[in-house]
Motif scaffolding. Sequence first.
Motif, PDB file in Angstrom:
ATOM      1  N   TYR A  83     -24.017 -23.775  12.980  1.00  9.09           N
ATOM      2  CA  TYR A  83     -22.854 -23.650  11.911  1.00  9.09           C
ATOM      3  C   TYR A  83     -21.963 -24.468  12.099  1.00  9.09           C
ATOM      4  O   TYR A  83     -21.402 -24.372  13.627  1.00  9.09           O
ATOM      5  CB  TYR A  83     -22.831 -22.533  11.451  1.00  9.09           C
ATOM      6  N   LEU A  84     -21.196 -26.116  11.243  1.00 10.21           N
ATOM      7  CA  LEU A  84     -19.875 -26.330  11.833  1.00 10.21           C
ATOM      8  C   LEU A  84     -19.302 -26.682  10.612  1.00 10.21           C
ATOM      9  O   LEU A  84     -19.677 -27.031   9.602  1.00 10.21           O
ATOM     10  CB  LEU A  84     -20.759 -28.308  12.061  1.00 10.21           C
ATOM     11  N   THR A  85     -17.727 -26.278  10.740  1.00  8.24           N
ATOM     12  CA  THR A  85     -16.760 -26.950   9.869  1.00  8.24           C
ATOM     13  C   THR A  85     -16.491 -27.473   9.108  1.00  8.24           C
ATOM     14  O   THR A  85     -16.046 -28.007   8.038  1.00  8.24           O
ATOM     15  CB  THR A  85     -15.851 -25.658  10.089  1.00  8.24           C
ATOM     16  N   ASN A  86     -17.053 -28.834   9.883  1.00  6.43           N
ATOM     17  CA  ASN A  86     -17.137 -30.741   9.650  1.00  6.43           C
ATOM     18  C   ASN A  86     -18.478 -31.313   9.870  1.00  6.43           C
ATOM     19  O   ASN A  86     -18.967 -31.677  11.201  1.00  6.43           O
ATOM     20  CB  ASN A  86     -15.789 -31.153   9.999  1.00  6.43           C
ATOM     21  N   LEU A  87     -19.189 -30.936   9.521  1.00  7.93           N
ATOM     22  CA  LEU A  87     -21.042 -31.079   9.220  1.00  7.93           C
ATOM     23  C   LEU A  87     -20.735 -32.585   9.533  1.00  7.93           C
ATOM     24  O   LEU A  87     -21.180 -33.208  10.691  1.00  7.93           O
ATOM     25  CB  LEU A  87     -21.909 -30.664   8.390  1.00  7.93           C
ATOM     26  N   GLN A  88     -20.225 -33.668   8.879  1.00  8.02           N
ATOM     27  CA  GLN A  88     -20.176 -35.296   9.117  1.00  8.02           C
ATOM     28  C   GLN A  88     -19.477 -35.189  10.308  1.00  8.02           C
ATOM     29  O   GLN A  88     -19.882 -36.142  10.404  1.00  8.02           O
ATOM     30  CB  GLN A  88     -19.263 -35.621   7.996  1.00  8.02           C
ATOM     31  N   ARG A  89     -18.561 -35.084  10.208  1.00  2.00           N
ATOM     32  CA  ARG A  89     -17.328 -35.435  11.864  1.00  2.00           C
ATOM     33  C   ARG A  89     -17.593 -35.164  13.045  1.00  2.00           C
ATOM     34  O   ARG A  89     -18.381 -35.708  14.084  1.00  2.00           O
ATOM     35  CB  ARG A  89     -15.826 -34.842  11.636  1.00  2.00           C
ATOM     36  N   ASP A  90     -18.576 -33.518  12.867  1.00  7.94           N
ATOM     37  CA  ASP A  90     -19.098 -32.869  13.982  1.00  7.94           C
ATOM     38  C   ASP A  90     -20.705 -32.597  14.548  1.00  7.94           C
ATOM     39  O   ASP A  90     -20.613 -32.611  15.998  1.00  7.94           O
ATOM     40  CB  ASP A  90     -18.677 -31.138  14.420  1.00  7.94           C
ATOM     41  N   CYS A 111     -29.185 -26.542  10.956  1.00  8.20           N
ATOM     42  CA  CYS A 111     -27.141 -27.195  11.650  1.00  8.20           C
ATOM     43  C   CYS A 111     -26.572 -26.734   9.769  1.00  8.20           C
ATOM     44  O   CYS A 111     -27.735 -27.933   9.453  1.00  8.20           O
ATOM     45  CB  CYS A 111     -27.501 -28.452  12.050  1.00  8.20           C
ATOM     46  N   ILE A 112     -26.127 -25.999   9.617  1.00  9.44           N
ATOM     47  CA  ILE A 112     -25.546 -25.856   8.607  1.00  9.44           C
ATOM     48  C   ILE A 112     -24.113 -26.263   8.331  1.00  9.44           C
ATOM     49  O   ILE A 112     -23.283 -25.426   9.588  1.00  9.44           O
ATOM     50  CB  ILE A 112     -25.679 -24.772   8.256  1.00  9.44           C
ATOM     51  N   GLY A 113     -23.420 -26.881   7.353  1.00  6.65           N
ATOM     52  CA  GLY A 113     -21.823 -26.907   7.109  1.00  6.65           C
ATOM     53  C   GLY A 113     -21.439 -25.856   6.566  1.00  6.65           C
ATOM     54  O   GLY A 113     -21.924 -25.253   5.313  1.00  6.65           O
ATOM     55  N   VAL A 114     -20.454 -25.267   7.383  1.00 10.56           N
ATOM     56  CA  VAL A 114     -19.657 -24.445   6.433  1.00 10.56           C
ATOM     57  C   VAL A 114     -17.944 -23.823   5.996  1.00 10.56           C
ATOM     58  O   VAL A 114     -17.658 -25.300   6.947  1.00 10.56           O
ATOM     59  CB  VAL A 114     -19.956 -22.493   7.400  1.00 10.56           C
ATOM     60  N   GLY A 120     -11.208 -19.563  14.000  1.00  5.91           N
ATOM     61  CA  GLY A 120     -11.027 -21.467  13.043  1.00  5.91           C
ATOM     62  C   GLY A 120     -11.808 -22.258  14.208  1.00  5.91           C
ATOM     63  O   GLY A 120     -11.226 -23.381  14.440  1.00  5.91           O
ATOM     64  N   ALA A 121     -13.018 -21.547  14.535  1.00  2.00           N
ATOM     65  CA  ALA A 121     -13.432 -22.375  15.577  1.00  2.00           C
ATOM     66  C   ALA A 121     -14.450 -23.426  14.871  1.00  2.00           C
ATOM     67  O   ALA A 121     -14.757 -23.918  13.608  1.00  2.00           O
ATOM     68  CB  ALA A 121     -14.120 -21.372  16.039  1.00  2.00           C
ATOM     69  N   ASP A 122     -14.454 -24.420  15.237  1.00  2.00           N
ATOM     70  CA  ASP A 122     -15.226 -25.568  14.997  1.00  2.00           C
ATOM     71  C   ASP A 122     -17.064 -25.334  14.800  1.00  2.00           C
ATOM     72  O   ASP A 122     -17.973 -25.878  13.845  1.00  2.00           O
ATOM     73  CB  ASP A 122     -15.062 -26.895  15.072  1.00  2.00           C
ATOM     74  N   VAL A 123     -17.706 -24.575  15.230  1.00  2.00           N
ATOM     75  CA  VAL A 123     -18.683 -24.577  16.310  1.00  2.00           C
ATOM     76  C   VAL A 123     -19.466 -22.888  15.649  1.00  2.00           C
ATOM     77  O   VAL A 123     -18.818 -22.150  16.754  1.00  2.00           O
ATOM     78  CB  VAL A 123     -19.633 -25.244  16.822  1.00  2.00           C
TER      79      VAL A 123
END
Length: 132
Positions: A83-90, A111-114, A120-123
């Motif tokens: 799970y990524l909070t910024n799928l495009q960047r990360d 892999c899912i964008g959330v 406040g984690a990124d992943v």
Amino acid sequence: MTKQIVFSEEANPPLPVYCESWLPQAVISGKTIYVSGSIGITRDMQLVEGGVQAQTRAALDNMTKVLKGAGVGLESVLKANVYLTNLQRDFAPMNEVYLEYFSSSPPARTCIGVAALPLGADVEIECIAELP
């Protein structure tokens, strides 16, 4: 159905601020291990510095410790969810670190964008593994 709770002293404990009671690091049912999500934190519940790559490394290190507590390693992982909070960047930097841990015979993965993750984690990474 019987289930066995996995708790590894080496791994980070579950996040107390996000649950009213203790949650397991993993549960074994039959020959299947269901590993709870790991974020990139230290033992004192602080996000590691260094962005998504450092957090991915810390999350996978913690997941490895939980799996070890169940008697297996990363080679037993059948499926991972990221799970990524910024799928495009990360996605690309996370994937670079992820492939260091799963360089041969990687598991199936989603892999899912959330919108947000704890602290406040990124992943966050969870998995399903199998006992021998």
